[in-house]
Each structure stands twice: as structure tokens, then as C-alpha cells.
Design an enzyme around this catalytic site. Structure first.
Site, PDB file in Angstrom:
ATOM      1  N   SER A 125       0.837  -1.206   0.000  1.00 25.43           N
ATOM      2  CA  SER A 125       0.000   0.000   0.000  1.00 25.43           C
ATOM      3  C   SER A 125       0.866   1.248   0.000  1.00 25.43           C
ATOM      4  CB  SER A 125      -0.890  -0.016   1.257  1.00 25.43           C
ATOM      5  OG  SER A 125      -1.489   1.234   1.453  1.00 25.43           O
ATOM      6  N   TYR A 150      -1.263  -0.741  11.035  1.00 31.75           N
ATOM      7  CA  TYR A 150      -1.591  -1.321   9.720  1.00 31.75           C
ATOM      8  C   TYR A 150      -0.490  -0.981   8.721  1.00 31.75           C
ATOM      9  CZ  TYR A 150      -3.188  -1.331   4.955  1.00 31.75           C
ATOM     10  OH  TYR A 150      -3.237  -1.502   3.605  1.00 31.75           O
ATOM     11  N   LYS A 154       2.594  -3.411   6.646  1.00 31.00           N
ATOM     12  CA  LYS A 154       2.909  -3.448   5.208  1.00 31.00           C
ATOM     13  C   LYS A 154       4.405  -3.196   4.999  1.00 31.00           C
ATOM     14  CE  LYS A 154      -1.107  -4.405   3.546  1.00 31.00           C
ATOM     15  NZ  LYS A 154      -1.336  -5.728   2.939  1.00 31.00           N
TER      16      LYS A 154
HETATM   17  C1  WQD Z   1      -9.541   9.204   1.568  1.00 33.09           C
HETATM   18  C2  WQD Z   1      -9.792  10.660   1.868  1.00 33.09           C
HETATM   19  C3  WQD Z   1     -10.135  11.149   4.186  1.00 33.09           C
HETATM   20  C4  WQD Z   1     -13.916   9.032   4.646  1.00 33.09           C
HETATM   21  C5  WQD Z   1      -6.834   4.167   3.410  1.00 33.09           C
HETATM   22  C6  WQD Z   1      -5.663   3.359   3.895  1.00 33.09           C
HETATM   23  C7  WQD Z   1      -4.936   2.791   2.710  1.00 33.09           C
HETATM   24  C8  WQD Z   1      -5.900   2.005   1.875  1.00 33.09           C
HETATM   25  C9  WQD Z   1      -7.035   2.898   1.400  1.00 33.09           C
HETATM   26  C10 WQD Z   1      -5.933  -0.276   2.569  1.00 33.09           C
HETATM   27  C11 WQD Z   1      -9.063  11.138   3.121  1.00 33.09           C
HETATM   28  C12 WQD Z   1     -11.385  11.456   3.373  1.00 33.09           C
HETATM   29  C13 WQD Z   1     -12.745   9.546   4.111  1.00 33.09           C
HETATM   30  C14 WQD Z   1     -14.944   9.928   5.054  1.00 33.09           C
HETATM   31  C15 WQD Z   1     -13.590  11.782   4.356  1.00 33.09           C
HETATM   32  N1  WQD Z   1      -6.436   0.925   2.627  1.00 33.09           N
HETATM   33  N2  WQD Z   1     -12.608  10.892   3.971  1.00 33.09           N
HETATM   34  N3  WQD Z   1     -14.745  11.259   4.891  1.00 33.09           N
HETATM   35  O1  WQD Z   1      -7.129   7.066   4.240  1.00 33.09           O
HETATM   36  O2  WQD Z   1      -6.362   7.602   1.861  1.00 33.09           O
HETATM   37  O3  WQD Z   1      -6.350   5.249   2.661  1.00 33.09           O
HETATM   38  O4  WQD Z   1      -7.675   3.397   2.585  1.00 33.09           O
HETATM   39  O5  WQD Z   1      -5.041  -0.714   1.920  1.00 33.09           O
HETATM   40  O6  WQD Z   1      -3.908   1.957   3.172  1.00 33.09           O
HETATM   41  O7  WQD Z   1      -4.782   4.215   4.592  1.00 33.09           O
HETATM   42  O8  WQD Z   1      -8.505   6.360   2.217  1.00 33.09           O
HETATM   43  O9  WQD Z   1     -10.894   6.481   1.678  1.00 33.09           O
HETATM   44  O10 WQD Z   1     -10.191   6.438   4.129  1.00 33.09           O
HETATM   45  O11 WQD Z   1      -9.791   8.489   2.785  1.00 33.09           O
HETATM   46  O12 WQD Z   1     -13.444  12.999   4.222  1.00 33.09           O
HETATM   47  O13 WQD Z   1     -16.045   9.526   5.553  1.00 33.09           O
HETATM   48  O14 WQD Z   1     -11.187  10.840   2.126  1.00 33.09           O
HETATM   49  O15 WQD Z   1      -9.913  12.153   5.159  1.00 33.09           O
HETATM   50  O16 WQD Z   1      -8.641  12.472   2.897  1.00 33.09           O
HETATM   51  P1  WQD Z   1      -7.051   6.683   2.808  1.00 33.09           P
HETATM   52  P2  WQD Z   1      -9.918   6.884   2.738  1.00 33.09           P
END
Ligand code: WQD
Length: 341
Positions: A125, A150, A154
Site C-alpha cells: 500500500s 496497519y 505493510k
Molecule cells: C480518503 C480521503 C479522508 C472518509 C486508506 C488506507 C490505505 C488504503 C485505502 C488499505 C481522506 C477522506 C474519508 C470519510 C472523508 N487501505 N474521507 N470522509 O485514508 O487515503 O487510505 O484506505 O489498503 O492503506 O490508509 O482512504 O478512503 O479512508 O480516505 O473525508 O467519511 O477521504 O480524510 O482524505 P485513505 P480513505
């Protein structure tokens, strides 16, 4: 040729199983169903008219892993998705993550070393980079101290694989560092099935749009970006699945004895949260209820991939757009609602 896909009933795993079956590979799946459903097997069969062999056990059970590899010593390759992946949960329960994501990996590698063909693809990741110093992020970017257990699993997983490739003469491995996988197969037979409240942005958006959630909370609009919201590289899961087949074939065809390579898998394009919301409203024709909420701890400001190495070495690049992915995610959410009705 038979390929083992661990976590093959999960979100990325199931899309990769479809891509492998459509390319003519035989596939067997190991999945403990902790974050997936047996119904996904039916979805795979509906798309491909093939039913992969399915083994329901936990890779933390060393004896079962050993027994499986003794029986399936003719495997041509292994794609290892099975892992826990919720950042927040890993902070509350780190030992679950180190056991499930690292111990199980060790058991897998110990047994793969007994096979005639030792080809291994690891689901990594972009989280390993943390807050990168420069954008877009290349594979040579510094690996920062992980922001969560997590992310650390990785980083440790990649180190375990690299060191094992150095020690086991003909083990060849590739780690694929995904950016943000989203979307669903165009058939709407498989897609993302988050358990409970979605942690990730796109499933939360589609559940809000379908009426399952009241509103989307945008975690912070005071970041140093153009519109104040965080930037990510959202890659269609179907493009991501294809990249796994390409990476596997690189190992199968490689003359090299032992090798270990790492590739970033992204579109190379960064999109802010607000841009994703607007793109979703465009493709769905629906206004999305949303509000600005406080920042989420651990979020990096921006992350998007430098795609040059994947293009030059793997000969792979994404074909689908953010809108394609959001449209497929929305169609999948509509299908889920239909199925629940
Ligand atoms: C994306 C953006 C949030 C939810 C994570 C893991 C990564 C991979 C993918 C596993 C951020 C914003 C999110 C919400 C929001 N997972 N957001 N409201 O954190 O980039 O990555 O998931 O492999 O390893 O770290 O993805 O989709 O959680 O967030 O504003 O209800 O959307 O703050 O900026 P992230 P995400």
C-alpha cells in the site's frame, strides 16, 4: 497453470480472481471470510462461468497452511491479499494486525519455498510512504515511520519478502503498492462490501447517496491544498486487478533466478475529496449531503503515484477514469439496494 489467491473473496482479491480466470488461469482461493462473503464466489462464477476452488481457513493456522501447500505443490504462483486493512482498528488492536498480516505472511513464505515455482505477489500500500516529501510519489521515495500499525505491517511485510528473496535462491516476488482502490466490476456482480460503517471515502459516499447514511463528513477543509481537502490517487479496482495479472506474468516469464521488485499502482492523478464529491454528483445525477468535519488523525495531506516505473517496466497503466470508477461504485450500490429489497 494454477494460481493461489489468498483473500480472493475480498474487494481487490475477487476482481483479480476474475481477471485471472478470464486470462485462462486456474485459480484456487483461501479466505477465512472475516471481511468477505461466500456470495462473492457466486458473483465470480456469474461473470466468468468458472468456479474457482475455495478453501475456507485462516492463514494464522500454520498446520493448515502447511497441509494446503503439501496438497497443492503444483502452484505456479501466489497472490497474497489476505490481511486486515482498517487503519483505525489497527491502532486499537495492533497484535491482531501483526499476527494476521505478518505471522501469516511468514507461514506462506515458508511453504512457498517448498514449491517448484516460487512466484509471489504481495498486496502492499502507498501507506508505506506516509506524508511523502515530493509528489508524485516514486518507488524510491523514503519509507517514513508508519502512521499506524496497519501501515507498519505493510512495511514489515515488504522487508520480510525482500530478505526471503535474498535467502531463497529461486523465490521471485513483487510488492504492489496500491494507492486508493475504488469502484466495482461493470457487471455489478462483485464490488466493495464494507462491513459496518465504511471507513473509506467512496463507499461512504455511495451509502449516503442511497440513503443508508445521513451525510458525508468531509474530514477537514483547512489543508494546504487548492480547495482545502486532502488529495488522493483513486484507482479503479478493475485496472488494479489487471496490474496483478501483468505482474504475475512478469514473474512467470522472468528468467531471473531470484528477484524482488516494487511497483506503485495508481493513476498518477491526484483528486481532492471535494473533487470526488463533485464527480460523484455528476455521474450519479444526485446531490450528495455533506458537511465539513474536523480533520481525521493520521490523514496525509496528499498522495498520488508516479506511474513511470509501472509503465516502463510492467508495461501497464490505468485505462479507466475517476468518473468510470465512481459510476461503477454507484451502480454496485444500487444493485446492493435492489438485492436487499
Ligand atoms: C480518503 C480521503 C479522508 C472518509 C486508506 C488506507 C490505505 C488504503 C485505502 C488499505 C481522506 C477522506 C474519508 C470519510 C472523508 N487501505 N474521507 N470522509 O485514508 O487515503 O487510505 O484506505 O489498503 O492503506 O490508509 O482512504 O478512503 O479512508 O480516505 O473525508 O467519511 O477521504 O480524510 O482524505 P485513505 P480513505
Amino acid at each position: 497453470m494454477k494460481i493461489l489467491v489468498t483473500g480472493g473473496l475480498g474487494f481487490i482479491g475477487s476482481h483479480t480472481v476474475v481477471a485471472l480466470l478470464e486470462k485462462g488461469y486456474d485459480v484456487c482461493i483461501i479466505d477465512n471470510l472475516s471481511n468477505s462473503s461466500i456470495d462473492v464466489l457466486e458473483g465470480i462464477a456469474k461473470i466468468t462461468q468458472k468456479i474457482p476452488q475455495f478453501f475456507n481457513f485462516d492463514l494464522r493456522n500454520q498446520e493448515k497452511v502447511e497441509a494446503f501447500f503439501k496438497e497443492h505443490h503444483d502452484l505456479a504462483g501466489v497472490i497474497h491479499f489476505a490481511a486486515s486493512k482498517a487503519v483505525g482498528e489497527s491502532v486499537e488492536n495492533p497484535l491482531l494486525y501483526y499476527e494476521n498480516n505478518n505471522n501469516a505472511l511468514v507461514y506462506m513464505l515458508k511453504n512457498i519455498s517448498q514449491l517448484n515455482q516460487k512466484n509471489f505477489i504481495f498486496s502492499s500500500s502507498c501507506t508505506v510512504y506516509g506524508e511523502a516529501d515530493t509528489l508524485p510519489i516514486t518507488e524510491g521515495a523514503a519509507i517514513k515511520k508508519a502512521e499506524s500499525p496497519y501501515g507498519n505491517t505493510k512495511q514489515i511485510g515488504e522487508d520480510i519478502i525482500r530478505d526471503t528473496c535474498n535467502a531463497v535462491s529461486d523465490l521471485k516476488a513483487i510488492s504492489l503498492r496500491y494507492f486508493n482502490p475504488i469502484g466495482a466490476h461493470s457487471s455489478t456482480e462483485i464490488g466493495e462490501l464494507p462491513i459496518g460503517t465504511p471507513q473509506n471515502l467512496v463507499p461512504y459516499i455511495t451509502q449516503t447517496a442511497i440513503g443508508q447514511r445521513d451525510e458525508l463528513s468531509i474530514f477537514g477543509d483547512d489543508y494546504p491544498t487548492e480547495d482545502g481537502t486532502c488529495i488522493r490517487d483513486y484507482i479503479h479496482v478493475v485496472d488494479l486487478a489487471e496490474a496483478h495479472v501483468v505482474a504475475l506474468e512478469r514473474l512467470l516469464q522472468s528468467e531471473k533466478k531470484a528477484s524482488y521488485e516494487v511497483f506503485n499502482l495508481g493513476t498518477g492523478k491526484g483528486s481532492s475529496v471535494k473533487e470526488v464529491v463533485s464527480a460523484f454528483e455528476k455521474v450519479s445525477g444526485q446531490e450528495l449531503n455533506h458537511t465539513i468535519a474536523p480533520r481525521r488523525p493520521g490523514d496525509v495531506v496528499a498522495a498520488y503515484a508516479d506511474t513511470e516505473k509501472a509503465q516502463d517496466v510492467l508495461g501497464w497503466q490505468t485505462k479507466l477514469t475517476l468518473e468510470d470508477a465512481l459510476e461503477s461504485a454507484w451502480k454496485w450500490q444500487l444493485k446492493l439496494k435492489e438485492a436487499d429489497a
